[in-house]
Design an enzyme around this catalytic site. Sequence first.
Site, PDB file in Angstrom:
ATOM      1  N   LYS A  11       0.846  -1.208   0.000  1.00 16.50           N
ATOM      2  CA  LYS A  11       0.000   0.000   0.000  1.00 16.50           C
ATOM      3  C   LYS A  11       0.875   1.250   0.000  1.00 16.50           C
ATOM      4  O   LYS A  11       2.035   1.212   0.436  1.00 16.50           O
ATOM      5  CB  LYS A  11      -0.948   0.035   1.206  1.00 16.50           C
ATOM      6  CG  LYS A  11      -0.262   0.200   2.580  1.00 16.50           C
ATOM      7  CD  LYS A  11      -0.218   1.644   3.079  1.00 16.50           C
ATOM      8  CE  LYS A  11       0.458   1.818   4.415  1.00 16.50           C
ATOM      9  NZ  LYS A  11       1.743   2.368   4.483  1.00 16.50           N
ATOM     10  N   ASP A 134      -2.095  -1.152  10.429  1.00 16.72           N
ATOM     11  CA  ASP A 134      -2.342  -1.216   8.978  1.00 16.72           C
ATOM     12  C   ASP A 134      -2.971  -2.547   8.544  1.00 16.72           C
ATOM     13  O   ASP A 134      -3.382  -2.683   7.392  1.00 16.72           O
ATOM     14  CB  ASP A 134      -1.015  -1.067   8.204  1.00 16.72           C
ATOM     15  CG  ASP A 134      -0.538   0.382   8.158  1.00 16.72           C
ATOM     16  OD1 ASP A 134      -1.355   1.284   8.369  1.00 16.72           O
ATOM     17  OD2 ASP A 134       0.664   0.577   7.901  1.00 16.72           O
TER      18      ASP A 134
HETATM   19  O1  C5P Z   1       0.261  -0.425  14.950  1.00 14.19           O
HETATM   20  P1  C5P Z   1       1.688  -0.644  14.601  1.00 14.19           P
HETATM   21  O2  C5P Z   1       2.340  -1.681  15.472  1.00 14.19           O
HETATM   22  O3  C5P Z   1       1.909  -0.898  13.146  1.00 14.19           O
HETATM   23  O4  C5P Z   1       2.432   0.720  14.910  1.00 14.19           O
HETATM   24  C1  C5P Z   1       3.834   0.799  14.995  1.00 14.19           C
HETATM   25  C2  C5P Z   1       4.213   1.997  15.838  1.00 14.19           C
HETATM   26  O5  C5P Z   1       3.870   3.206  15.145  1.00 14.19           O
HETATM   27  C3  C5P Z   1       3.506   2.095  17.165  1.00 14.19           C
HETATM   28  O6  C5P Z   1       4.183   1.379  18.147  1.00 14.19           O
HETATM   29  C4  C5P Z   1       3.545   3.598  17.423  1.00 14.19           C
HETATM   30  O7  C5P Z   1       4.823   3.955  17.894  1.00 14.19           O
HETATM   31  C5  C5P Z   1       3.382   4.192  16.040  1.00 14.19           C
HETATM   32  N1  C5P Z   1       1.982   4.507  15.699  1.00 14.19           N
HETATM   33  C6  C5P Z   1       1.359   5.572  16.324  1.00 14.19           C
HETATM   34  N2  C5P Z   1       0.060   5.863  16.015  1.00 14.19           N
HETATM   35  C7  C5P Z   1      -0.605   5.128  15.096  1.00 14.19           C
HETATM   36  C8  C5P Z   1       0.013   4.048  14.432  1.00 14.19           C
HETATM   37  C9  C5P Z   1       1.320   3.756  14.769  1.00 14.19           C
HETATM   38  O8  C5P Z   1       1.955   6.274  17.164  1.00 14.19           O
HETATM   39  N3  C5P Z   1      -1.867   5.445  14.803  1.00 14.19           N
END
Ligand code: C5P
Length: 307
Positions: A11, A134
């Site tokens: 994506k 995601d």
């Molecule tokens: O959700 P995911 O594990 O992919 O996110 C990775 C990191 O990106 C999270 O640990 C956070 O630090 C940051 N993040 C965030 N806010 C979001 C998505 C991701 O701060 N909405």
Amino acid sequence: MRSCTLLAPAKVNLHLEILGLRADGYHELVMILQCLELSDRIHLKPNDTISLHCDHSQVPVDQSNLAYRAAALMGQTFGRGGVEIRIEKNIPVAAGLAGGSSNAAAVIVGLNLLWDLGLTQPQLQELGAKIGSDVPFCVAGGTAIATGRGEILDPIQTPNGIHVVLAKYQSLAVSTPWAYQTYRQQYEQNYGDPASWPAKTRQFLSASLVQAIAQGNYQAIGQAMHNDLEKVVFPAYPQVAHLRQLMGKYAPAMMSGSGPTIFALCASPAQAEAIAQEIRTQIPDPDLGIWVSQFSAGGIRASLNPG
Ligand code: C5P
């Protein structure tokens, strides 16, 4: 023994706007997410334990891999055994293109089929949200407005016939937590409180990017694209900023997600190939990977292979 083969697409973000900090520590976002044809191929085979194999040396094959975690979550949730996962990597790694999230989504979709679980797409997305922000989008694919931490999705029409050139320094990886933490350190004083988020989201929905997507106008989409995380990634990685500047001379260009991939929008495969060639000539660094793809209205594609 039955097995399952899946295509797990990449994506790009056409919009990534950070509204503020949530009580759970994540950022509240407004994004537009767009699936590409560029896909990894995943093979799933029933197995006693979880085993993971990948043909790309930079991809971890332990529990840090989101596909592994997805298999573990599915096994625990539904009291099933393991699975053998084989990943053929085509999506650039650690690139801001959701390759890992898409692989995890494919494992969830594939195990639902292999194990005859009969789960609905919303149920698959709820499981996916436990793996990463995601993953729910990757389960559905196409084009969507994503809010919350990225897991609340409103599908919109995919514009037709838009091609992309992607470029990434292969040895460069930007940590997503680092990008968000750095953004927070630098811009927290501008964050809105939760009461301001719905109005900001409504404002975005009536703005030019959503209209440009509805009209399928790639130039207008390109002009309206925005990614807040460029503000922290570009100063820390000047070569990525330079790449964006160079690609922007030929077509509308932006960084995807937390980077470091830069993508440019084009009207045809021939234009995309010509831009790819031009970048290759201007930056003859063998570390720079360049890919050509196009927008996809689909998502994960699964086929069951009878045993
Ligand atoms: O959700 P995911 O594990 O992919 O996110 C990775 C990191 O990106 C999270 O640990 C956070 O630090 C940051 N993040 C965030 N806010 C979001 C998505 C991701 O701060 N909405």
